[in-house]
Structure formats: structure tokens, C-alpha cells
Design an enzyme around this catalytic site. Sequence first.
Site, PDB file in Angstrom:
ATOM      1  CG  ASP A 195      -1.881   1.222   1.182  1.00  0.00           C
ATOM      2  OD1 ASP A 195      -2.577   1.387   0.170  1.00  0.00           O
ATOM      3  OD2 ASP A 195      -1.919   2.014   2.146  1.00  0.00           O
ATOM      4  CB  SER A 196       0.223   4.717  -1.027  1.00  0.00           C
ATOM      5  OG  SER A 196      -0.987   4.854  -0.313  1.00  0.00           O
ATOM      6  CB  CYS A 222      -2.971   0.600  -2.697  1.00  0.00           C
ATOM      7  SG  CYS A 222      -2.991   2.353  -3.121  1.00  0.00           S
ATOM      8  CB  THR A 236      -4.552   4.998  -5.651  1.00  0.00           C
ATOM      9  OG1 THR A 236      -5.496   5.529  -4.719  1.00  0.00           O
ATOM     10  CG2 THR A 236      -4.129   6.073  -6.609  1.00  0.00           C
ATOM     11  CD  GLU A 262      -0.980   7.648   5.533  1.00  0.00           C
ATOM     12  OE1 GLU A 262       0.150   7.863   6.001  1.00  0.00           O
ATOM     13  OE2 GLU A 262      -1.341   6.535   5.117  1.00  0.00           O
ATOM     14  CB  CYS A 303      -9.737   4.775  -0.312  1.00  0.00           C
ATOM     15  SG  CYS A 303      -8.148   5.315   0.368  1.00  0.00           S
ATOM     16  CG  HIS A 357      -5.625   5.421   3.955  1.00  0.00           C
ATOM     17  ND1 HIS A 357      -5.008   4.790   2.909  1.00  0.00           N
ATOM     18  CD2 HIS A 357      -4.642   6.035   4.666  1.00  0.00           C
ATOM     19  CE1 HIS A 357      -3.700   5.023   2.975  1.00  0.00           C
ATOM     20  NE2 HIS A 357      -3.463   5.773   4.032  1.00  0.00           N
TER      21      HIS A 357
HETATM   22  N1  DGL Z   1      -4.931   3.588   0.394  1.00  0.00           N
HETATM   23  C1  DGL Z   1      -4.905   3.998  -0.944  1.00  0.00           C
HETATM   24  C2  DGL Z   1      -6.116   3.498  -1.718  1.00  0.00           C
HETATM   25  O1  DGL Z   1      -6.682   2.502  -1.365  1.00  0.00           O
HETATM   26  C3  DGL Z   1      -4.735   5.450  -1.238  1.00  0.00           C
HETATM   27  C4  DGL Z   1      -4.019   6.308  -0.294  1.00  0.00           C
HETATM   28  C5  DGL Z   1      -3.201   7.358  -0.999  1.00  0.00           C
HETATM   29  O2  DGL Z   1      -3.755   8.345  -1.501  1.00  0.00           O
HETATM   30  O3  DGL Z   1      -2.010   7.128  -1.040  1.00  0.00           O
HETATM   31  O4  DGL Z   1      -6.498   4.104  -2.697  1.00  0.00           O
END
Ligand code: DGL
Length: 284
Positions: free
Chosen positions: A19-20, A82, A84, A167, A201, A203
Amino acid sequence: MGKKNGIYSLQPGPIGIFDSGYGGLTIFDKIRKTMPEYDYVYLGDNARTPYGTRSFEVVYQFTKQAVMKLFEEGCQLVILACNTASAKALRTIQQRDLPNWDAGRRVLGVIRPTVELMDTVSRTKHVGILGTTGTISSHSYSMEIEKMFPHIRVTGEACPMWVPLVENNEFNSPGADYFVKKHLYHILSLDPKIDTLVLGCTHYPLLKDKIKANLPKEVTLFSQGQCVAESLQNYLTRHPEMDAKLTKSGKRRFLTTESTEKFSEAAFLFLSDEIEVEQVSIDR
Ligand code: DGL
């Protein structure tokens, strides 16, 4: 382990989860509970998060570097936990890069397993997707749903402030209330028939209580952790040749591109566990 003379090791290895940042831990948490016997390496690119506002090319380059790192760590299978990265990099990595690196390894994402359940979970066949700007502007969810279930109407809503709130551990703050209400109000005004809202997402599950508190009762909030875990388990049953390449001694490693202290503190919020973290560099 790792890359020998330009060729990735063929030894069995752990499952890589990428993940990012911390968000993928919401997916990892469900995967480790569903399949505790497997070994895992989690990699968070915390130094370069967020990915959600970055261009297609940048997300692709960063994700490719992360996958290469996980392959070097011996992973045979990598999950892009992730949205994205799944939306912007998965297809290119699967189609263009993997055949050159090692056709026997696999990289899977989180969008497909989520989409597959949409017809079952939605009664009205009106579905909303909450995601980063990158995920929503890629139209990956609407295109995948359209292919599989053309009768479902999909509305996307980019929520660019939600990842920074998580975050920065501000997801319980009054500021979070404002941004949660703003996007829920907007997407439900675009399509009042929505009965299923996808947390698109990784998060966002940390904002779940706030989101639920601001949603009409008839709208179901869909978190993807469990469906990704079950889909992975199902994939390994259907692909015993991949399952045989995975080590199973319950080991977990956590890698971050940022500070290890920050990662272990934040990871506690996601996993309720004390963990050891290693700092790595993945840009090359
Ligand atoms: N957790 C990431 C997702 O599922 C995105 C978080 C980011 O913007 O880095 O899209």
C-alpha cells in the site's frame, strides 16, 4: 532470497502486501485472520504517500518499484492492497512487466474482488464508490462494474481529504466530521437511489463509524477487507501451483520507506498489535 544475476529467486516465499501507506493494513488484517498460516511481507511507501492525487505515470512507477522490492524479498504473489495502485498500475504491471520479470509470479488487486460482489449486495442496483481522486478519475470501478453488471448504475465521489485525515490520526476529530458529511451529502444528492456505498480506499475503514453515523439507515457501507481476503483464499484453492510456492510458517515482516517508529505507532491503530518494522528504500 532476492534477485540473483537478474533473475528473481524461484524459492517458495511469502505473500507480499503493498500500500502507499498504512491503509493496506486494513486489508492485511483481514487476510492474516482468514489465512493465518501463510507468511507475509507488508510494504508501505509512507515516504511518498499519498498516491491518490498523483498522475497515472507516477503511481505506475512507484507501484512498479514496490512490486520489484517485494519480489526481491522473495514474494511469489503480491497483492496491491491499494485502490489507487490497483486502478492506475495493476493492468500495466500484469500485462507489460510481469511477462518480462517472471511469468510465474502474480500481482493481484482489490478492485475486481469488490466489483464481483456488487450485484449481490445492492438491491436498488445503484452503487456509490468513495475513493481517492486517482481512483475515481480512472473510472476503474465504473468500467469494471459496467462490464460485469451493465444494469448497475455507478456514481463515484473523490474524497481527497480523507486519506490525510487518517494518515495524520485525525479521523476522530471534528474536522473529519465536516469532510465526511460533505462527500456523503454530495454523492447521495447525485443519486438518491444509492443503497450501497463502497469504501474504495483502504484507508477509509478507519472513518467507518463517522461515515455510518451520517448515513441513512437503508444505505449499506461496504468495506473491502473481508472480500479481498476471501477472494485470495479462493484464488489459492483454484491455483494450487501458486499455493505450492508460498511459505506457511505464520511469519510477518513490515517494511516502510519512512520512519519505523512512526509506522509501528500508526500500525497499532490498524492492527492492535505491537510490530517490528524495517526501513527500506525502493526508488531506483
Ligand atoms: N490507500 C490507498 C487506496 O486505497 C490510497 C491512499 C493514498 O492516496 O495514497 O487508494
